[in-house]
Write a protein that holds these residues in place. Structure first.
Motif, short mmCIF file in Angstrom:
data_model
loop_
_atom_site.label_atom_id
_atom_site.label_comp_id
_atom_site.label_asym_id
_atom_site.label_seq_id
_atom_site.Cartn_x
_atom_site.Cartn_y
_atom_site.Cartn_z
N LYS A 152 0.85 -1.19 0.00
CA LYS A 152 0.00 0.00 0.00
C LYS A 152 0.88 1.24 0.00
O LYS A 152 1.75 1.40 0.86
N TYR A 179 -6.73 4.30 7.43
CA TYR A 179 -6.43 3.01 6.82
C TYR A 179 -6.29 1.91 7.87
O TYR A 179 -6.83 0.81 7.70
N ARG A 203 -9.55 0.65 9.25
CA ARG A 203 -10.32 -0.20 8.33
C ARG A 203 -9.77 -1.62 8.26
O ARG A 203 -10.44 -2.52 7.76
#
Length: 373
Positions: free
Chosen positions: A61, A84, A87
């Motif tokens: 990522k 992020y 999540r």
């Protein structure tokens, strides 16, 4: 713990390029099979490194707001990363390098990640850096340490320096030496483009400030022997300047750029030099030791835990060109001394195997997960 069979670990590094910190991170996520890894990285990356991870089943990522020493994007980067992390149910956030270490640890704290680990790959405080920047980084490191479960260093000396600067508590620290595949360097065949009867001196480094290139160039102008060639392996923003300096000074230096066959180049050379101003515990020195090369380097950070002065190499102070000239000349003039130092280095290098590194990191993860999860 989440419902996953394996603990999910998120590694975050500032730049996913081809340096020592990246190599250690990649070796970790590819070598520890009992964990599920995701690797996050900042704006600067090498696509080959990203492809290698994804080809081996590691999710990646990119976080473009994480940039090298850019305070303007720091707060937005923390907020973006925290979202992020919320999540995704990570059991561990493991950060690397200064910028990602600060941003990642604050984001993990905001996202309430159970375990936070940080690896110090090199001391970011140096005399050749701006004093105001040094103070700012110090305050950030002190604050981030309060939000860290374990701080992993590459050397005991780095732990001592961080504690002296008031960063964290002694019980937070664990030393894990950077590991390499020793056999790859022990058994390498010499590179065919490194030849001739000269004493071949090797330096492997990113071409960036703080590595001591110009100290080495100054030393070369004063070394009396004409039978010396210096090979510099690596790439970076200083390449054009270094090439111009070599041409202008008429130095016996060849810049080879980035090479994937460093082990073969080391097998073809006679000694290794790294006159850096800041380092951690450089993998390239470990690689040189495994290759049987004597080492001339600076007495900083974890290097004295690799190189014992007068046994498998020589140590000098950063910027000591006189000392660099003297130590290089002693090794250039004596093949017997080079062989003696190289043999000692081969014996000392056992503690820097990749197997030892992975075992130590696995123990860090297990210990914290058992305690907190």
């Amino acid at each position: 713990m989440t419902g996953r069979e394996r603990p999910h670990v998120f590694h975050l590094i500032t730049r996913l390029l081809k340096g020592g910190a990246e190599a250690k991170t990649i070796a970790t996520v590819l070598g520890l099979e009992e964990y599920e890894f995701t690797v996050g990285y900042g704006a600067a990356s090498d696509q080959a490194q990203v492809d290698r991870l994804e080809r081996n089943g590691v999710e990646t990522k990119r976080f473009p707001l994480i940039r090298h020493y850019n305070p303007v994007t720091t707060v937005p980067a923390v907020v973006s990363l925290a979202r992020y992390l919320r999540r995704n149910e990570f059991n561990i956030v493991h950060t690397h390098s200064t910028e990602a270490g600060i941003i990642g640890r604050f984001a993990a704290w905001l996202a309430d990640v159970p375990v936070v680990v940080h690896t110090v790959h090199g001391v970011p405080f140096a005399e050749d850096r701006n004093a105001l920047l040094n103070r700012f980084v110090l305050q950030c490191e002190r604050a981030a340490a309060r939000r860290t479960d374990r701080i992993v260093t590459n050397a005991d000396a780095i732990t001592e320096e961080y504690l002296q600067r008031g960063i964290g508590r002694s019980e937070q620290y664990t030393t894990v030496y950077s590991g390499i595949d020793l056999d790859r360097f022990r058994d390498a065949s010499p590179a065919e483009d490194i030849d001739g009867s000269d004493v071949r001196v090797l330096m492997v480094s990113r071409l960036v400030d703080g590595k001591g290139f110009y100290d080495l160039f100054d030393a070369l102008e004063r070394i009396e022997s004409d039978a010396v060639t210096v090979y510099i392996v690596g790439d970076g923003p200083l390449r054009e300047d270094l090439e111009m300096a070599v041409e202008r000074r008429g130095l016996p230096v060849r810049l080879l750029g980035y090479r994937s066959d460093v082990e073969s180049i080391m097998a073809a050379c006679d000694l290794f030099v790294l006159p850096s101003y800041r380092e951690g515990t450089p993998r390239v020195i470990t690689e040189a030791m495994a290759s049987g090369l004597p080492v001339v380097s600076t007495d900083i950070a974890g290097i004295p835990e690799q190189v014992v002065d007068g046994e498998n190499g020589f140590l000098i102070q950063p910027g000591d060109v006189d000392g660099l000239v003297d130590r290089l000349e002693r090794l250039i003039e004596s093949a017997e001394l080079r062989e003696e130092f190289g043999a000692v280095g081969r014996k000392r290098v056992e503690q820097f195997s990749i197997e030892a590194m992975l075992s130590d990191l696995d123990a860090v993860y297990r210990d914290i997960l058992e305690t907190k999860c």
